[in-house]
Design an enzyme around this catalytic site. Sequence first.
Site, PDB file in Angstrom:
ATOM      1  N   HIS A  52       0.845  -1.189   0.000  1.00 35.31           N
ATOM      2  CA  HIS A  52       0.000   0.000   0.000  1.00 35.31           C
ATOM      3  C   HIS A  52       0.884   1.245   0.000  1.00 35.31           C
ATOM      4  CE1 HIS A  52      -3.696  -2.246   1.883  1.00 35.31           C
ATOM      5  NE2 HIS A  52      -3.235  -2.819   0.789  1.00 35.31           N
ATOM      6  N   GLU A  54       1.246   3.822   1.954  1.00 35.51           N
ATOM      7  CA  GLU A  54       1.945   4.181   3.184  1.00 35.51           C
ATOM      8  C   GLU A  54       3.233   3.387   3.353  1.00 35.51           C
ATOM      9  OE1 GLU A  54      -1.235   3.280   2.684  1.00 35.51           O
ATOM     10  OE2 GLU A  54      -2.414   3.622   4.510  1.00 35.51           O
ATOM     11  N   CYS A  86      -1.628  -1.511   7.591  1.00 35.40           N
ATOM     12  CA  CYS A  86      -0.702  -0.379   7.472  1.00 35.40           C
ATOM     13  C   CYS A  86      -0.475   0.296   8.826  1.00 35.40           C
ATOM     14  CB  CYS A  86      -1.239   0.633   6.464  1.00 35.40           C
ATOM     15  SG  CYS A  86      -1.127   0.055   4.754  1.00 35.40           S
ATOM     16  N   LEU A 207     -12.403  -1.968 -29.209  1.00 35.06           N
ATOM     17  CA  LEU A 207     -12.535  -1.707 -27.779  1.00 35.06           C
ATOM     18  C   LEU A 207     -11.206  -1.825 -27.038  1.00 35.06           C
ATOM     19  CD1 LEU A 207     -15.929  -3.523 -27.042  1.00 35.06           C
ATOM     20  CD2 LEU A 207     -15.542  -1.118 -27.650  1.00 35.06           C
ATOM     21  N   SER A 229     -27.339 -11.386 -25.713  1.00 32.39           N
ATOM     22  CA  SER A 229     -28.244 -12.343 -25.075  1.00 32.39           C
ATOM     23  C   SER A 229     -28.432 -13.632 -25.855  1.00 32.39           C
ATOM     24  CB  SER A 229     -29.601 -11.676 -24.840  1.00 32.39           C
ATOM     25  OG  SER A 229     -29.470 -10.536 -24.011  1.00 32.39           O
ATOM     26  N   GLU A 301     -20.013   2.042 -23.146  1.00 33.36           N
ATOM     27  CA  GLU A 301     -19.885   2.936 -24.297  1.00 33.36           C
ATOM     28  C   GLU A 301     -21.042   2.817 -25.287  1.00 33.36           C
ATOM     29  OE1 GLU A 301     -16.325   3.586 -26.340  1.00 33.36           O
ATOM     30  OE2 GLU A 301     -15.113   3.886 -24.554  1.00 33.36           O
TER      31      GLU A 301
END
Length: 383
Positions: A52, A54, A86, A207, A229, A301
Amino acid sequence: MIDEVQPWMERALQLAERARGRTSPNPPVGAVVVQGSTVIGEGWTQPAGGWHAEIVALEQAGSAAQGAQLFVTLEPCTFWGRTPPCTNSIIRAGVRQVFFAARDPDRRIGAGAQAVLDAAGIATTQLQGYTARAEEQIAAFHCWTQQHRPLVIAKYAMTLDGKIATWTRDSRWVSGPAARRLVHQLRDEVDAILVGVGTVVADDPALTTRLDAAWWRDVQHPIRVIVDSHGRTPLSAKVLDPGLPGQTIIATVDAAGEWQAEVEHRGAEVLRLPPDTDGRVDLHALLRELGQRNLTSLLVEGGAQILGRFAAEQVIDRIWAFVAPKLIGGAIAPSPMGHPGVALMNDAQAWRFVRHEVVGDDLLIIAEPASTSTPTGEAKSSE
């Protein structure tokens, strides 16, 4: 206090931008370690499984972090995930004061970092003057943790008279090159991009993310999701090209087995989902599935039919509308949202404008549902 800490929190927010789109399912976070008036460590969130922000900043600071101040855009975590808490590292480093901008929406945070750090004698302050900006940076993470689905961004380009194509369905190009480049920058930041099969049949898009050599980091190609579908995606479609970078998922209900075998032979995934009441892919089921795959942001989109379906289901969290200074007319020329719509103006969904800017010759308007609230206020301190 704001004047004293402003440069460091501003820097932390800048660093968080370097992580945007590269950390899912973790949020993009920036951190700065300051000793006196000197930056001795800084960092941003690494890809999932990595350190992370930190920890990166504290590692850079080393032993000089003893008695230093830590500025971080998101409340430090208090729990084990892929990496240790952290707060443990902050306490071990001997930091004397922590400033953070936004609270962690992850329910595992418990009583929060402030309680943990206060108990260790580390003064902790939330700088709420920076909360709104930091929360926007982690909006996708917030949606994913709270609703278990990706943040949905609907993007479209339309003319001044609200059309996305001419009556002949010609749409290249509604917006100008500057706007199209910005869209590719947005693609670079999201986990997935979605269109309906109608767009695949009509436009045969790739794309992918297309940015020139001047782009400041390696290009990311979002996962391509096609809502189809009944298995109508042509086997010759660009999104099924095995040489295309990235991954393609086709969400379907009852596609033919032979078609599915051919699609999978080309390297794409066929995802069978339950139907909605109209026999089409249930969008809520699709969003849940994407969330389970740790995808925290989804760019929709189009075309008009799929955008209309997302709007009707009220699962759009942001709208990016590019308005081009053009008039094309045409009573049957399509508009952005293709669903039947509401019968009464009082039933219209309420949205609020978040930001607008001129991009080349076009106007970009960013909006969010009016029910979304952004906390503001003064700094709160444990001192």
